[in-house]
Motif scaffolding. Structure first.
Motif, mmCIF file in Angstrom:
data_model
loop_
_atom_site.group_PDB
_atom_site.id
_atom_site.type_symbol
_atom_site.label_atom_id
_atom_site.label_comp_id
_atom_site.label_asym_id
_atom_site.label_seq_id
_atom_site.Cartn_x
_atom_site.Cartn_y
_atom_site.Cartn_z
ATOM 1 N N LYS A 1 -5.464 -1.067 2.847
ATOM 2 C CA LYS A 1 -4.373 -1.505 3.714
ATOM 3 C C LYS A 1 -5.810 -2.760 4.115
ATOM 4 N N MET A 2 -7.320 -2.876 3.738
ATOM 5 C CA MET A 2 -7.985 -3.786 4.467
ATOM 6 C C MET A 2 -7.473 -4.802 3.541
ATOM 7 N N MET B 1 -8.976 -2.461 24.174
ATOM 8 C CA MET B 1 -8.411 -1.971 22.855
ATOM 9 C C MET B 1 -8.135 -0.838 22.711
ATOM 10 N N SER B 2 -6.782 -0.071 21.923
ATOM 11 C CA SER B 2 -6.643 1.170 21.236
ATOM 12 C C SER B 2 -7.606 1.137 20.276
ATOM 13 N N SER C 1 -9.848 -12.009 14.566
ATOM 14 C CA SER C 1 -8.959 -10.821 14.976
ATOM 15 C C SER C 1 -9.845 -10.019 15.439
ATOM 16 N N LEU D 1 -13.598 -3.081 13.465
ATOM 17 C CA LEU D 1 -13.829 -4.517 12.146
ATOM 18 C C LEU D 1 -13.288 -5.598 12.663
ATOM 19 N N ASP E 1 -5.012 -5.860 2.673
ATOM 20 C CA ASP E 1 -3.556 -6.311 3.399
ATOM 21 C C ASP E 1 -3.918 -6.732 4.135
ATOM 22 N N VAL E 2 -4.557 -6.676 5.050
ATOM 23 C CA VAL E 2 -4.678 -6.906 6.590
ATOM 24 C C VAL E 2 -5.533 -8.235 6.623
ATOM 25 N N PHE F 1 -10.568 -5.628 15.169
ATOM 26 C CA PHE F 1 -9.867 -4.169 15.628
ATOM 27 C C PHE F 1 -10.603 -3.123 15.977
ATOM 28 N N LEU G 1 -4.090 -12.332 7.382
ATOM 29 C CA LEU G 1 -4.645 -12.861 8.097
ATOM 30 C C LEU G 1 -5.109 -13.950 7.406
ATOM 31 N N THR H 1 0.832 -1.406 0.131
ATOM 32 C CA THR H 1 0.041 -0.185 -0.011
ATOM 33 C C THR H 1 0.676 0.908 -0.179
ATOM 34 N N LEU I 1 -9.410 2.917 1.238
ATOM 35 C CA LEU I 1 -9.206 1.902 2.687
ATOM 36 C C LEU I 1 -9.478 0.591 2.408
ATOM 37 N N LEU J 1 -2.965 -1.753 9.573
ATOM 38 C CA LEU J 1 -3.908 -0.581 9.909
ATOM 39 C C LEU J 1 -3.604 1.294 10.347
ATOM 40 N N MET K 1 -7.101 3.139 16.648
ATOM 41 C CA MET K 1 -6.226 3.133 15.680
ATOM 42 C C MET K 1 -7.027 4.314 14.374
ATOM 43 N N LYS K 2 -6.435 5.180 14.269
ATOM 44 C CA LYS K 2 -6.723 6.011 13.219
ATOM 45 C C LYS K 2 -5.846 5.392 11.691
ATOM 46 N N VAL K 3 -7.457 4.868 10.898
ATOM 47 C CA VAL K 3 -6.462 4.826 9.456
ATOM 48 C C VAL K 3 -6.836 4.980 8.513
#
Lengths: 243, 71
Positions: free
Chosen positions: B60-61, B1-2, B35, B30, B63-64, B37, B68, A4, B56, A206, B4-6
């Motif tokens: 990134k999504m 759980m914190s 997992s 998510l 990629d995640v 998030f 996973l 990305t 997004l 992320l 995240m800014k994505v």
């Protein structure tokens, strides 16, 4: 595999030091976070008043957690204690935790000082993990507990990795257990927590870490957390000082 | 759980087509495989509709998901 973004210029930095780690796991820079610390504490049966050393404590988050939740007299030791930075930003340090800035290979403590030593995602980074285990054994009281979390090779795939990455120590489960016994420990349990490795890697993506930089880590070029497809696993083990 | 800014871009000028309300940053869960998030995404304060921008979803999504799924 897609990427990305471009790999950061600071790709040679360890992952914990990259800005994305602030978003992905702000306090505990390792797979599992405090959840895995709790698992180790439960297995060890941490009691109020136990003297616990967090070797390679980072910001001291685990030591603080052990003090608050279990009443342990936990302290931290880290070569960079109070001096960690992620990108250009100094890291927030846990308050109320005694921390010593020292090399884990030369800890400034007298023998048999601790009931427990916690070593989370650090053993593989030490220059001589086998010798470090001997050093940790000497710091533990008789019957004291060592808890280690770290990367290991699951044996599913073959690796040719250089020294300097977390997988550079080429540690397999049997190799780690042998190293423990040779250092004077009796292994109590060895648990696989590999899914936590993938979850942290996903959180890093992320938070902005390019997937390709994690792949670079997988190749052993840069740092701590490889792509889960490399045959890398993550473990928690407990061992008791024998003798 | 914190949380995240994505997202890097500002989506505060987007409006929910159903409610006419401006989208506001909200913490959204998510879930993928095993997992979970917590991320910050623009959402409608009235109906809760969440905007997932295309870059997004495909960036990134994706990629995640790949990560996973261990592909």
């Amino acid at each position: 595999m897609t990427c990305t973004g471009t790999a950061p210029a600071a790709a040679c930095e360890p992952l914990w030091a990259r800005p994305a780690m602030r978003g992905a796991s702000p306090d505990a820079w390792r797979p599992g976070g405090l959840e895995l610390t709790d698992r180790a504490a439960a297995l060890a049966g941490v009691k109020p008043g136990w003297r616990v050393l967090d070797a390679g404590c980072g910001t001291g988050a685990s030591a603080l957690h052990l003090r608050r939740r279990y009443g342990a007299l936990a302290a931290g030791m880290d070569m960079l204690a109070g001096r960690h930075r992620q990108g250009d930003v100094p890291c927030r340090v846990a308050t109320g935790v005694p921390m010593v800035r020292a090399d884990a290979m030369q800890p400034p403590f007298i023998p048999e000082s601790f009931h427990m030593i916690l070593c989370e995602c650090v053993l593989s980074l030490l220059p001589d993990p086998a010798r470090a285990l001997h050093i940790f054994r000497n710091l533990l009281r008789s019957g004291g507990t060592l808890a280690v979390t770290d990367l290991y090779l699951t044996g599913q795939k073959k690796h040719t990795l250089p020294a300097g990455s977390c997988l550079g120590w080429q540690a397999t489960r049997s190799g780690i257990l042998t190293m423990l016994r040779q250092a004077g420990f009796l292994p109590l349990c060895f648990e696989d927590h590999t899914p936590m490795l993938g979850t942290l890697a996903a959180r890093l993506v992320l938070a902005g870490e390019p997937l390709c930089s994690l792949s670079a880590a997988a190749a052993g070029r840069s740092a701590n957390i490889p792509h889960t497809g490399t045959g890398a696993g993550y473990f928690l083990l407990l061992a008791r000082r024998s003798g | 759980m914190s949380t995240m800014k994505v997202l890097d871009k500002d989506y505060s000028h987007w409006v929910c087509a159903r409610c006419g309300q401006p989208l506001q940053p909200a913490t959204v869960e998510l879930e993928y495989l095993d997992s979970l998030f917590n991320v910050e995404l623009p959402a409608c304060a009235a109906c809760g509709l969440v905007l997932i921008p295309e870059d997004l979803a495909t960036g990134k999504m994706a990629d995640v998901e790949s990560l996973l799924e261990d592909k």
